[in-house]
Design a protein around this motif. Structure first.
Motif, short mmCIF file in Angstrom:
data_model
loop_
_atom_site.label_atom_id
_atom_site.label_comp_id
_atom_site.label_asym_id
_atom_site.label_seq_id
_atom_site.Cartn_x
_atom_site.Cartn_y
_atom_site.Cartn_z
N ALA A 80 -6.66 32.88 48.82
CA ALA A 80 -6.00 34.64 49.55
C ALA A 80 -4.86 34.29 48.93
N VAL A 81 -4.18 33.71 48.45
CA VAL A 81 -2.38 34.43 48.32
C VAL A 81 -2.52 35.51 46.79
N ILE A 84 -4.15 38.66 47.67
CA ILE A 84 -3.10 39.03 48.49
C ILE A 84 -2.35 39.89 47.78
N SER A 141 -11.39 37.33 49.70
CA SER A 141 -10.74 37.23 50.95
C SER A 141 -9.79 38.00 51.17
N GLY A 142 -8.54 37.59 50.45
CA GLY A 142 -6.97 38.32 50.98
C GLY A 142 -7.06 39.66 49.95
N SER A 145 -8.21 42.02 52.52
CA SER A 145 -7.71 41.66 53.80
C SER A 145 -6.57 42.58 53.32
N GLN A 146 -5.87 42.59 52.02
CA GLN A 146 -3.94 43.00 51.90
C GLN A 146 -4.88 44.61 52.60
N GLY A 151 -11.08 41.20 55.25
CA GLY A 151 -11.32 39.91 55.02
C GLY A 151 -12.42 38.96 54.80
N ILE A 180 -2.89 34.37 56.51
CA ILE A 180 -2.63 35.45 55.45
C ILE A 180 -2.20 36.49 56.19
N LYS A 184 0.77 37.80 54.46
CA LYS A 184 1.07 39.64 53.54
C LYS A 184 2.27 40.67 53.74
#
Length: 249
Positions: A80-81, A84, A141-142, A145-146, A151, A180, A184
């Motif tokens: 996820a990192v 993002i 997902s990251g 989501s960003q 996500g 997460i 962000k």
């Protein structure tokens, strides 16, 4: 601070949906950012809602803090990192119209996926994949989501086949997205979106965000919401199509 009443006419239902989602009605909050994008540009809408999400996470994580599957998170969070960062790079390098188009496309895919998932069993094959594949779902997902605070679909595609008990699923979801959302924060600082006007707007919406989250925690254990979910996801597809229609020309 934003004072246009048109913005708040969209922001109030958007924040209520965020609260219900954080309280346990997973997926409802994905309609919030597309709604706000009709009032302000999508990156600004995401920056205004991010502090609300972080505040709402406190309620959700506290309520379900004892039911978390940490092993799943250990595989998903590193991916996820990266996702993002990719989302930040995308938003920083394209026009607001392209970001709006991305939000619209993600919204339509999210709504279509949730309608499909409601009518079909979750594939069991995903439960037999190696655990490291969870990092790839974390990347997806990251990224979503960003871009659109959406996500959930990649997260659920990886987690749902494990048939976690409901409380464990809700707790794991709450902790994952709480983590997460904090990750962000530097990205939105880098995009220059944590302005005084945006933060004051977030502060004005914060009481509603917290009340709706507490209401979601209370309702999720008492109210079957299948029909309401169906309406939300159909509306999400329609809103996403509207954003694409505005953005693509």
């Amino acid at each position: 601070m934003i004072t246009d009443w048109h913005f708040y006419a969209l922001a109030i239902p958007a924040v209520i949906l965020l609260g219900l989602a954080k309280g346990g009605f997973a997926g409802m909050g994905a309609l919030s950012l597309p709604l706000l994008t009709f009032a302000v540009d999508p990156v600004r809408a995401a920056a205004i809602t991010l502090p609300l999400l972080i505040a709402q996470d406190v309620v959700g994580v506290w309520a379900f803090r004892r039911t978390v599957e940490w092993r799943l998170l250990g595989w998903m969070v590193p991916g996820a990192v990266l996702g993002i960062w990719l989302g930040y790079a995308f938003a920083a390098s394209v026009s607001p119209a392209m970001v709006m188009a991305a939000v619209g496309a993600i919204s339509m895919l999210f709504g279509a996926y949730r309608l499909w998932a409601a009518r079909h069993a979750t594939p069991r094959s995903a439960a037999r994949w190696p655990e490291w594949v969870g990092s790839l779902f974390g990347v997806a997902s990251g990224f979503t989501s960003q871009i659109a605070h959406a996500g959930q679909p990649p997260f659920q595609l990886w987690v749902l086949p494990r048939n976690l008990p409901r409380e464990l699923l809700v707790g794991t979801t709450a902790v994952f997205f709480a983590l997460i959302n904090w990750i962000k924060v530097p990205a939105y600082f880098a995009l220059g979106q944590f302005t005084a006007a945006n933060l004051l707007t977030s502060a004005a919406l914060l009481p509603l965000a917290l009340v709706s989250t507490v209401a979601g925690v209370w309702l999720v254990r008492r109210v079957p919401a299948e029909r309401f979910f169906t309406a939300i996801y159909m509306l999400m597809i329609a809103v996403g199509a509207g954003l694409l229609w505005e953005a693509l020309p």
